[in-house]
Structures are given as structure tokens and as C-alpha cells.
Enzyme design. Sequence first.
Site, PDB file in Angstrom:
ATOM      1  N   GLY A 137      35.226 -32.344 -30.795  1.00 15.25           N
ATOM      2  CA  GLY A 137      35.931 -31.214 -30.210  1.00 15.25           C
ATOM      3  C   GLY A 137      37.379 -31.207 -30.659  1.00 15.25           C
TER       4      GLY A 137
ATOM      5  N   GLY B 227      31.741 -34.080 -29.979  1.00 18.28           N
ATOM      6  CA  GLY B 227      31.154 -32.761 -29.786  1.00 18.28           C
ATOM      7  C   GLY B 227      30.075 -32.417 -30.788  1.00 18.28           C
TER       8      GLY B 227
ATOM      9  CD  GLU C 150      33.873 -39.310 -27.623  1.00 14.15           C
ATOM     10  OE1 GLU C 150      33.485 -38.307 -28.249  1.00 14.15           O
ATOM     11  OE2 GLU C 150      33.239 -40.390 -27.595  1.00 14.15           O
TER      12      GLU C 150
ATOM     13  CG  ASP D   1      32.993 -35.115 -23.758  1.00 12.52           C
ATOM     14  OD1 ASP D   1      32.907 -35.671 -24.877  1.00 12.52           O
ATOM     15  OD2 ASP D   1      33.548 -34.007 -23.605  1.00 12.52           O
TER      16      ASP D   1
END
Length: 342
Positions: free
Chosen positions: A67, A116, A139, A147
Site C-alpha cells: 500500500g 497490500g 510491516e 494487515d
Amino acid sequence: MAEHIDGVRFARDGGVARIRLHRPQARNAVNLPMIMAIRRALEEWRDEPLRVITVESAVDGVFCAGGDIRRVRQNSLEGDPRASDEFFATEYRVNEMLASYPIPVVALIDGVCMGGGLGLSVHGPFRVVTERAVLAMPETAIGFFPDVGASYFLSRLPGGLGLYLGLTGARLSPADALDVGLATHYVKAADLHAVRQALAEEAGPVDAVLRRHVSRPEPSGLARHRDTIDAVFGDVTDLDEVFRRLRHDGSAWARRTLATLEAMSPQSLALTFDLLLWGRQRSLRECLDAERAAARRVVTSPDFLEGVRAVLVDKDRSPRWAASEYLGTGRDGVVRWVVDRS
């Protein structure tokens, strides 16, 4: 049908619709306009007479680097965390849509696929990797946490694999991804055109079409360490125990892994550990809801601002981690921190 909207190219040819990421200057890192465009396409195509939808890249050597975390950090610095919450809400909605989409979705992962990028691929039923594929959830190195549903899909990997991958951000080769179940088929990059053509022209189940084009990858390097990974990261209920087991093991692999963990954000490690243990008995929707609540808090934390600065902005890779703001301890802790207080 063919159009190019906000870093994504959409095309439809007969029974096949294609989503092609095209943001070369950012290694296809997805931002809000891209995610919104993908969501609109999926909503429009849901009831169409399509045989298959592919998610792929129009940029050579990269599927999706994650992301647009630099934009998320900038939102926090500008005092606009709601913009980031909108991004995560939309992204997670697309992740959930892919997991239950009525038309078969095939991700063609030919290059780097992180964060992502996994959210756009792993939730679908077919994840094709080439020899150029590299998969990771890195991350914790930027003060964030895995996530896009990682608390669901990583927590369901066998043994200690989920915790190992989530905490360390270890990179997976194509063979590794197949071995752990994050990929379903291996195809040589040179054969991808034939795969696309076969999906459009050949009858029968998608899996059968893909299998006619698979090759054998190089052996999995991760497989050599599976017993140790399970011994260190499996059946553990306390993060400190992971560190104790690594120190006790003392092997070269354990020393490297320990050094990796010691370089990560302590807050991110603690939150990731708790989310993955908590997510084992939760639905994908519950996991995504918890991740969104966690993201709201993490994106304004000192460790996130510093981690993104060090890795993605200044790129000195020397983050100075703050004292942890995360007060969770085990499964109850993550509920108190990200769910009950959201």
C-alpha cells in the site's frame, strides 16, 4: 472494453476480465484511487457472464509492493488520519470481496508481492507465481503490522509459519510460497501469455487449465528450516518465549532470526503477535475489523512515523524506536486495545 483509471488498467475480452496494476513510479503501491477503481470494477462485474478475472501487473518485475504507506504517514503528519482510515476501509473491503467473489479470481504474481499485494492476491482461490515472484509481509520493519487480512491468512498456516512470517517479514521464494500454501501454481514467466490465452479459450475448471501449464520450481529454502520454525514459533503464547527459544537454539539461523526481530519495532512485534494468536479463531471479517481498528491507532504512533521515515522516506534504515504504546498482553490485550476501544 479497455480503460486506464488511476493507476489501474481494466480490460475485458469475452469471458475474461483483467485488472492490471500500472503505477510504475511506485512499484504498483496501491493508493485510494486505485483501490476505489478496483472496487467499482468488481462491483460491476459481479453479475456479468465471466469465466474468470485475473489480477496482474502491467509493470515488468513487480506485482505490487504494498500500500501507499508514505501517503498514510503524510496524512498523519498533516493531521488527517481520517484519510488513511478511508484508504484502509476501502482496501479491506476489496480484500473481503475477493475472498467471496462469485467469479474465479486468478492472481498472476510475476515479481515483488508484498503487503497490500498479498491482499489483492492471497484471498482469491488461485495464486500463480513465476520464478520472479517474491512474497512477504514486512510491516514490522516500518512500525506497522501485517494487515489486509493477515491476521486471518497467516494465522492459519501450519505450525509456527504464520508467526514467523508475520514477525520477521521473511521473504518467500516461489517454491516457499507453494510450500506454505500462499501460492497455488507455479508457471514460468515466459509462459504467462499462454496461460492468459488458455484461460480465455479453454473450457473446463480453472484449476485444470492452470495445471496444464505448470512447471516445477527450484526447491524451497524455507523447507529446510521448518522443524526449527515450528519449534521456536509454534505452540507459543508469549512473545518473550520466542526470543528465549531463539537464544537457546543458538544455530546460525536462530542468530540471524534473533537479529532480525531485535531490529523491528517492539510495538509492532507485540501487536502482530497478539493479532495473529487472536485471529486464529476469528472470521476474515472480524480480522479485518480488528486490523482497521489497530491501523487507526498505529498510523499516528511514533514508531510508525519513524519506521516509514527510516525505510521509505529518508531510507537510512536506522529507525529509533520509541517506548511501546501498545499495552496488550495476549489475546485479551489485543481485544482491549483495538476492538473494545475502536
